[in-house]
Design a protein around this motif. Structure first.
Motif, PDB file in Angstrom:
ATOM      1  N   ASP A  12      28.206  50.561  59.970  1.00 43.04           N
ATOM      2  CA  ASP A  12      28.222  50.168  58.259  1.00 43.04           C
ATOM      3  C   ASP A  12      28.179  49.341  57.559  1.00 43.04           C
ATOM      4  N   GLU A  13      27.484  50.553  56.567  1.00 48.20           N
ATOM      5  CA  GLU A  13      26.725  50.346  55.495  1.00 48.20           C
ATOM      6  C   GLU A  13      25.646  49.133  56.099  1.00 48.20           C
ATOM      7  N   THR A  49      34.400  53.482  55.787  1.00 49.37           N
ATOM      8  CA  THR A  49      35.249  52.569  56.131  1.00 49.37           C
ATOM      9  C   THR A  49      36.259  52.184  57.305  1.00 49.37           C
TER      10      THR A  49
END
Ligand SMILES: Nc1ncnc2c1ncn2[C@@H]1O[C@H](COP(=O)(O)OP(=O)(O)OP(=O)(O)O)[C@@H](O)[C@H]1O
Ligand SMILES: [Mg+2]
Lengths: 382, 282
Positions: A161-162, A46
């Protein structure tokens, strides 16, 4: 056109920079490429994404977009869009309001906005939901809105992000396909963060594996899978973890014998360089590249005596977990399906598929693969 | 049969709940009763909940001028002005302040937050004298300004703490997304964070409103002229004239409660969602 380049980008937190979130990395992402940052929780994925987006200033290094240094550019001037793990939809705006927001912020005229919202809603199958609020949507639908909101203004770089980690397994697989399809339809330079190696393998042109703030290996999925450059990559990638066992390297004639701590011969390989006598190393073999039999056969490869401890069933395959005396627990793909706990068996590795890693640094030790089996021996693998 | 057993199983719990409801509503009901009957009925009859005889005389008397032409509508107006101004100003100041405390790091942030908390830990009476002197110096005594500023000093710290909690509960990714989508800091605050914080704003507003609406001691210190009295002061005026006028007193109290009840009923939805959200986080 959007070619992204990181040059020595690193990030430290804390008053004296004592928390290293990201060691300086170099990474070049080609135009239209889908690259995945893969790594365990807390490894700095991240952080890297936020530095690229301009949300967090890097402590060192610079970020380049199409040959321009954008390190100090405000996030909103970078023309990047991001999809978050928790979707981050605007709760007080309808689906339409969410999709429209990026266009409105960029001064797109009303008529044009409406047209593009309709178009994006159509692509994502959101047309009947346009007037709903985010909380009236299912997780998968929210995810689609988040994707649409990011894609609608055709950003130069697309960051995720995920994005799938809040979905159940089935929906995740479905959305994975959806993301792949969208990328084919809109080939935008994409950086995708995940800790799920299967997702990374399925989606990416290239995978960048990270561990503890260090970029360990970058390459196409097949290369990451078949030629891990570091013991961490070997252990992290693959639906079933690779067997990793400490061995001693023992020089024999022109080859090297790998011995388990109990003295059993594991495999014989030939190395590119000459190893120091009696060096220690980590041997890596995927369960798929090992076989077992009730008793050793004489086919030229070493057979390792072991005792079955357990049978592990993963999906449609089962794996024999067998203990080598004074040595590691090995996992072997069970092709016959007849092993029983307590049984004494023999295990053989496919010499062409073993990996060796330096015990101290974890880096791969180049193995000359084809030479292990002697002339005339041709081990049979299904 | 099963339904009956089910009902029986629930009885103890229902009884407890009913008891609690009665306990909290009974004083209110009695107040209502007293306001609807002649004052003498309170002394003559045994305790009762049904007013006898029913009369609206107490309410009518509220609308007729009392001493120096000051009467209930004037108190009501004063309270409305003071309470609503306090709420509006408190939100205006506390919302951006709380947002800044929630989203940004700056020097002295922790110290300021705990300073606010410490201010709330002292008994309010402590501030009575300093504020009295301050208002005298500023020439604000006996004005709306004195009350509004005073109530702000009491409510702002807690407003900021409460709202900060609500902003902390809103995932910052939303504003980050807005920033990436091209919004500035202010735009992201106004268009994205603020709408998500509405339940929190409402809950905080209700808290401040009740504080300003019910406050007595500070108002008593600051206000000297009869036409500047707020409702609690007006209420007390019924005691100061020898024998308490129970009818007028209870009627005023009812009139004073109605706005609070209405505000609560209208905004209840937000209030509940704010309370539960604070408890669960997300
Ligand atoms: N604002 C911060 N202050 C201090 N340390 C931080 C901060 N942000 C991140 N870190 C630290 O930096 C490291 C990397 O964090 P990061 O969020 O990039 O991890 P991640 O790979 O995204 O993990 P996850 O998969 O759990 O999201 C962590 O050890 C984290 O504790
Ligand atoms: Mg993360």
């Amino acid at each position: 056109m959007a070619e992204l380049r990181l040059e020595g980008v690193g990030k430290r937190y804390g008053g004296r920079g004592e928390v290293v979130a990201l060691e300086p990395v170099d990474l070049a992402v080609r135009d239209g490429e889908f690259i995945t940052i893969l790594g365990p929780s807390g490894c700095g994925k991240t952080t890297m994404l936020h530095v690229i987006a301009g949300l967090v200033p890097p402590s060192t290094g610079s970020v380049w977009l199409d040959g321009t240094d954008i390190t100090d550019l405000d996030p909103r001037d970078r023309d990047m869009a991001m999809v978050f793990q928790n979707y981050a939809l605007y709760p007080a705006k309808t689906v339409r309001g969410n999709l429209e927001f990026p266009l409105r912020m960029r001064g797109v005229p009303r008529r044009e906005r409406a047209r593009r919202v309709e178009e994006m809603a159509h692509v994502l199958g959101l047309t009947p939901l346009l007037d709903r609020l985010p909380r009236q949507l299912s997780g998968g639908q929210q995810q689609r809105v988040a994707l649409g909101r990011a894609l609608i203004r055709r950003p130069r770089v697309f960051l995720m992000d995920e994005p799938l980690s809040n979905l159940d397994a089935k929906l995740r697989a479905q959305m994975r396909g959806e993301i792949k399809r969208l990328h084919r339809q809109f080939p935008i330079t994409t950086i995708y963060v995940t800790h799920d190696q299967a997702e990374a393998m399925a989606l990416s042109d290239r995978v960048a594996v990270m561990n503890r703030g260090v970029l360990v290996q970058v390459g196409p999925p097949a290369e990451i899978y078949h030629r891990p450059s570091h013991v961490f990559v070997a252990g992290f990638v693959g639906a079933v973890p690779m067997n990793l066992a400490r061995v001693r390297l023992h020089r024999v004639e022109d080859a090297v014998e790998c011995l388990f701590p109990g003295g059993q011969r594991a495999v014989r390989v030939r190395l590119d360089g000459t190893p120091p006598a009696d060096a220690a190393a980590v041997l890596g073999v995927r369960p798929q590249h090992a076989r077992w039999a009730a008793r050793p056969s004489d086919d030229g490869v070493p057979w390792i005596p072991a005792v079955v401890e357990d049978i592990d069933i993963v999906g449609e395959e089962s794996y024999v977990l067998a203990r080598v005396e004074h040595g590691p627990l090995l996992s072997v793909l069970d092709r016959a399906g007849t092993a029983a706990p307590g049984q004494s068996i023999a295990i053989a590795f496919e010499p062409a598929a073993v990996h060796l890693f330096d015990e101290a640094t974890g880096h791969a030790v180049p193995v000359e693969r084809v030479t292990a089996a002697r002339r005339g021996d041709s081990p049979a693998y299904p | 049969m099963r339904a009956a057993r089910e009902a029986l199983r629930r009885t103890p719990r229902s009884a407890v709940l009913l008891g609690l409801v009665a306990f909290s509503l009974l004083p209110f009901a009695w107040m209502l009763t007293a306001s609807l009957e002649p004052p003498q009925a309170l002394y003559t009859a045994a305790p009762h909940l049904v007013p006898r005889p029913v009369t609206l005389a107490n309410y009518a008397s509220l609308l007729s001028p009392r001493e120096q032409g000051v009467y209930f509508p004037r108190y009501f107006l004063n309270s409305v002005v003071v309470a609503f101004s306090t709420v509006a100003l408190a939100l205006l100041v506390a919302t951006p302040a709380a947002y800044a405390f929630s989203r940004f790091t700056f020097r002295g942030k922790g110290m300021l937050m705990y300073g606010f908390l410490a201010q709330n830990l002292f008994p309010g009476v402590n501030f009575l004298v300093p504020l009295f002197i301050l208002m005298t110096v500023l020439g604000l005594r006996d004005t709306y300004g004195a009350l509004i500023i005073g109530y702000l000093t009491f409510s702002l710290p807690l407003n900021i703490w409460l709202l900060r909690g609500f902003f902390d509960g809103i995932p910052p990714e939303m504003e980050v997304a807005a920033r990436l989508d091209g919004a500035g800091v202010v735009r992201a605050f106004v268009e994205v964070a603020l709408p998500a914080a509405v339940p929190g704003l409402v809950a905080t507003a209700i808290y401040t409103f009740i504080l300003a609406w019910d406050e007595y001691l500070y108002a008593l210190t600051m206000i000297s002229s009869a036409d500047m009295r707020t409702l609690p002061l007006g209420l007390f005026a019924y005691f100061s004239e020898g024998v308490p006028d129970w009818g007028g007193l209870t009627a005023t109290a009812i009139g004073m409660s109605i706005p609070v009840v209405i505000v609560f009923l209208v905004l209840q939805r937000y209030f509940v969602s704010a309370l539960t959200k604070g408890a669960l986080k997300y």
